[in-house]
Structures are given as C-alpha cells and as structure tokens.
Design a protein around this motif. Structure first.
Motif, PDB file in Angstrom:
ATOM      1  N   LEU A   1      -5.068   0.399  -5.658  1.00  0.00           N
ATOM      2  CA  LEU A   1      -4.036  -0.490  -6.181  1.00  0.00           C
ATOM      3  C   LEU A   1      -4.716  -1.326  -7.253  1.00  0.00           C
TER       4      LEU A   1
ATOM      5  N   LYS B   1       1.936   0.596  -8.013  1.00  0.00           N
ATOM      6  CA  LYS B   1       0.513   0.690  -7.651  1.00  0.00           C
ATOM      7  C   LYS B   1      -0.291  -0.452  -8.277  1.00  0.00           C
TER       8      LYS B   1
ATOM      9  N   ALA C   1       0.829  -1.227   0.000  1.00  0.00           N
ATOM     10  CA  ALA C   1       0.000   0.000   0.000  1.00  0.00           C
ATOM     11  C   ALA C   1       0.854   1.264   0.000  1.00  0.00           C
TER      12      ALA C   1
ATOM     13  N   LEU D   1     -10.628  -1.216  -3.130  1.00  0.00           N
ATOM     14  CA  LEU D   1      -9.483  -0.321  -2.918  1.00  0.00           C
ATOM     15  C   LEU D   1      -9.418   0.879  -3.863  1.00  0.00           C
TER      16      LEU D   1
ATOM     17  N   VAL E   1      -5.018  -3.324   3.603  1.00  0.00           N
ATOM     18  CA  VAL E   1      -4.572  -2.311   2.633  1.00  0.00           C
ATOM     19  C   VAL E   1      -5.510  -1.103   2.701  1.00  0.00           C
TER      20      VAL E   1
ATOM     21  N   LEU F   1      -4.521   2.702   3.468  1.00  0.00           N
ATOM     22  CA  LEU F   1      -4.805   3.783   2.510  1.00  0.00           C
ATOM     23  C   LEU F   1      -5.745   4.834   3.103  1.00  0.00           C
TER      24      LEU F   1
END
Ligand code: PA5
Length: 404
Positions: free
Chosen positions: A267, A230, A224, A256, A376, A380
């Motif tokens: 991502l 990415k 992350a 995400l 993740v 984020l």
C-alpha cells in the motif's frame, strides 16, 4: 482523549480472526520485540537520567538513518512546542554535505552531545557522518561528547567500548522502524525533558485497546483488502505533523511493500499537511482516479490559538466570515469540510481526532500506527519486518564504488 471514526462499513469479527491470531502469535512468541518495549523502558530511562545528571549539553545532534531517526524526529516535532527551554536538537539523517556542514558550523562542539544511532552499527551514511564529525572537530576523546545507541555486540558497540563511549542498547528483536519506544527514542526524549513515562503509558493504552477492541483491525482490513484503493493518504492538520508524516511513510512503505513469490503487494503511503495540501493534492483525491483511502488527523483547537483579527479590507468582504476566530479553529473547520467533501465522493475515510497533543497522546498515536502496520502486513500475508529490497541497493553501491 483520542477518537477514531471509521467512515466505511465494518466487516464481521470472524473475518478479522486469522490476522488477530497471527499478530498475537508474533507478540507472544517474542519474535517481534516492539510490542514488549514498555517492559524495559524504565531501565533505559534510568540509564539516561544517570547520564544526564553527570553531563549537561545545550545541543543534541542525532545521527541516524530511517528508523534510527524518523520516529525521534516525529515525536520531537509533535512535542517540542511544549518545551521551549529544552536543548536544541538537530538531525543528520541524510548524506548531504550542505546539511551536515550547516548544522555543524552552527554549534559549539563542547556544548553538544552527538547521538550516533544505528542498530546494525554499520550503516554507511551514519558512520560516514560520524567520521565527518570526528574529523571536523578533531575529536580525541569520544567518551565526552558522544553516545552510541545500537545492538548488543554490534561493531559500533565494540568500537564504542574501546573508546569509553556510553552505549544504550536496542533489543535484537526490535526492527529500526519499530524502535521509537526503545533507547532510540527514549534517550533523546529524556534529554529533551519530555515526560517519557507518560509517552510509554500512552503506548501501553493503545496496545491494551488493540487487544480488547477491533477498531485498528477493522481499518487495516478495509484498507488492505480494498479492491481499487492501494494508496493511503494521511492528511494531517498542523505543521507539527510534518515529521510524523515522514515516519508514517517510512513505516508503511518499508514494511508493506513486499514480494510474495511472484506477486508484488503493498500500500503506497502519502503524507499531506492541511490546509496547505488542500491547494494541491486534494484535487487528485477529489476528481482523480479513485485509488486512495484517506485518514484525517486533527487536534482540538487550543484556546490560546492566535486569532484572525477583526479587520475588514475594502473589496475583500468575502473573507470576513472567519474574522475573530482562532486560526487553529478555522483550520479544524477546514479539516471537517474537506473530510465531508471527500466522503461525498465515495472515498473510504477515517479520522483521528486528539483533544490535545501531550506525551500520552503522542505515545498512543505512534503505537496505533505500529499496530496498524502489523495488522495490514498480517492481512496481506507478508513479512512486515524485513526490507530485502533496500539491502540490494546497498550491495550494488559497494560494488560500484570498489570497482571504481
Ligand atoms: O527500519 C529499518 O530497519 C531501517 O529504516 C533502518 O532503521 C535504517 O536502515 C537504519 O539502520 P541502522 O539503524 O542499522 O543504521
């Protein structure tokens, strides 16, 4: 056994503290329900067993979109080889008339159970395919060949109750793509004869490892916060991972990819199959822009693997070094060799290796990915569980069609 090797430097535990606390809060508050599904799994399994005792079907047709079918497809893809005598299972998960017709033309209605799976109960694709089935077979009594898997009090449940259809519930606080261990998955898995209790045990084992260990959080943190990469590529070695890859892509992408006020984060997931994609996408990983991390998934080769015959063809001596080896054994060496090549390029890599693919390991694997996604998302700083971007297109569709 399942081994997860992280081939990059780990960070200090202190750095993982905030995201661990955020996830624990989500779990403890009961706000996010997927973590607690094992507590109600037995009830769902019992309800299914009672149903199965009274009804025998040769075919199952799962009708559902996104989270209402992809997890089921993933588990079926990984386990069905072990169950050659199970009912045949089909998935109608796209509004594609050829696919719908092809499946329905090849089944006998009276031998088939249709599993209409929709959390909201109003997904346009699912309900349209459901209507198509009803009309195609001129169904008068829905209660005989249909079951519904849906939220309590959804429109689908209300309709089903009036028509005498057996209903299986998804808890309100469990989102579609995190619902594979709810009735969405457990009902068809039981009907396929899978060992659902072992699947749930695997899921519980992963959660308990997550609570006492940092390996998922370490991986989530590295991927992350990676400055350049990415994109996360899952390179799965065996065709049976094809649907798992699709599930991972959905779980990762829908969870995400989010807006954070004016910032856009996410991502990008890519699912590859080895060795096939070694002859395709691998070149981009090796020599293209270094914007990817890679996870290698492999299963220890079975002793029963078919062998490469010890045949020596004229002019083709360079291919003889694998003669006599198991096909899956060579595949695993390929996974190792590719991983080494990718690591040598300085790409962040981790590997997940399974001794075998039974229910316990499959339960562990899917739970691992759910928790990784939550981790993740927490790092984020986004809402992992909504999908506002997907909703916009649904509203526009209605406007376009109604305006003509
Ligand atoms: O993960 C999600 O929330 C979505 O992919 C849903 O599962 C998908 O849109 C289908 O929704 P429903 O189960 O309400 O028909």
């Amino acid at each position: 056994m399942l081994r997860n090797s992280l081939k990059f430097s780990l960070v200090d535990k202190e750095k993982l503290k905030d995201s661990r606390e955020k996830i624990l809060k989500e779990i403890e508050s009961g706000e996010i329900g997927y973590f607690h599904l094992s507590k109600i799994a037995k009830d769902t399994i019992l309800q299914t067993r009672e149903f199965v005792q009274k009804h025998k079907f040769k075919n199952l047709v799962v009708v559902g979109m996104g989270g209402s079918s992809l997890g089921v497809k993933a588990v079926v893809g990984l386990l069905e080889e072990n169950y050659p005598n199970s009912p045949k299972i089909y998935f109608l998960d796209n509004l594609d008339s050829y696919s719908c017709k092809k499946v329905l033309d090849n089944i006998v209605f009276k031998d088939t159970l249709f599993i209409i799976s929709s959390k909201t109960g109003t997904t346009i694709e699912t309900i349209s395919i459901f209507k198509y089935i009803v009309a195609k077979f001129s169904v008068l009594n829905l209660g005989e060949n249909f079951i519904f898997i849906t939220d309590k009090d959804s429109s689908l449940e209300k309709f089903g109750k009036e028509c005498g259809v057996e209903i299986f519930h998804i808890p309100q606080n469990v989102g579609g793509r995190f619902s594979v261990f709810s009735a969405v998955g457990l009902v068809p898995f039981e009907m396929m004869g899978f060992d659902t209790l072992a699947l749930i045990k695997g899921e519980e084992a992963c959660k308990s490892d997550f609570l006492k260990d940092d390996f998922i959080l370490q991986k989530a943190y590295h991927y992350a916060t990676h400055r350049n990469a990415k994109i996360n590529v899952v390179f799965s070695y065996l065709d049976k991972f094809e649907s798992f890859n699709q599930w991972y892509v959905q779980l990762w992408a829908e969870s995400l990819g989010k807006k954070k006020i004016y910032e856009r984060v996410g991502l990008t997931p890519v699912g590859l199959i080895g060795s096939r994609d070694q002859h395709s996408f691998l070149q981009l990983i090796m020599d293209g822009i270094k914007d990817k991390t890679v996870t290698f998934l492999s299963v220890k080769a079975s002793k029963n693997s078919e062998k490469i015959p010890n045949l020596k063809f004229a002019y083709m001596g360079s291919c003889d070094f694998v003669n006599g080896m198991g096909i899956d054994e060579v595949l695993n060496y390929q996974a190792q060799a590719t991983m080494q090549a990718v690591v040598n390029e300085g790409v962040s890599v981790d590997s997940l290796e399974f001794d075998t693919l039974d229910e316990w390991h499959v339960g562990y694997l899917l739970s691992y990915y759910e928790l990784l996604t939550s981790a993740v998302g927490a790092i984020l700083g986004i809402n992992t569980y909504d999908q506002p971007g997907v909703e916009i297109g649904k509203r526009i569709l209605k406007n376009i069609i109604l305006k003509g």
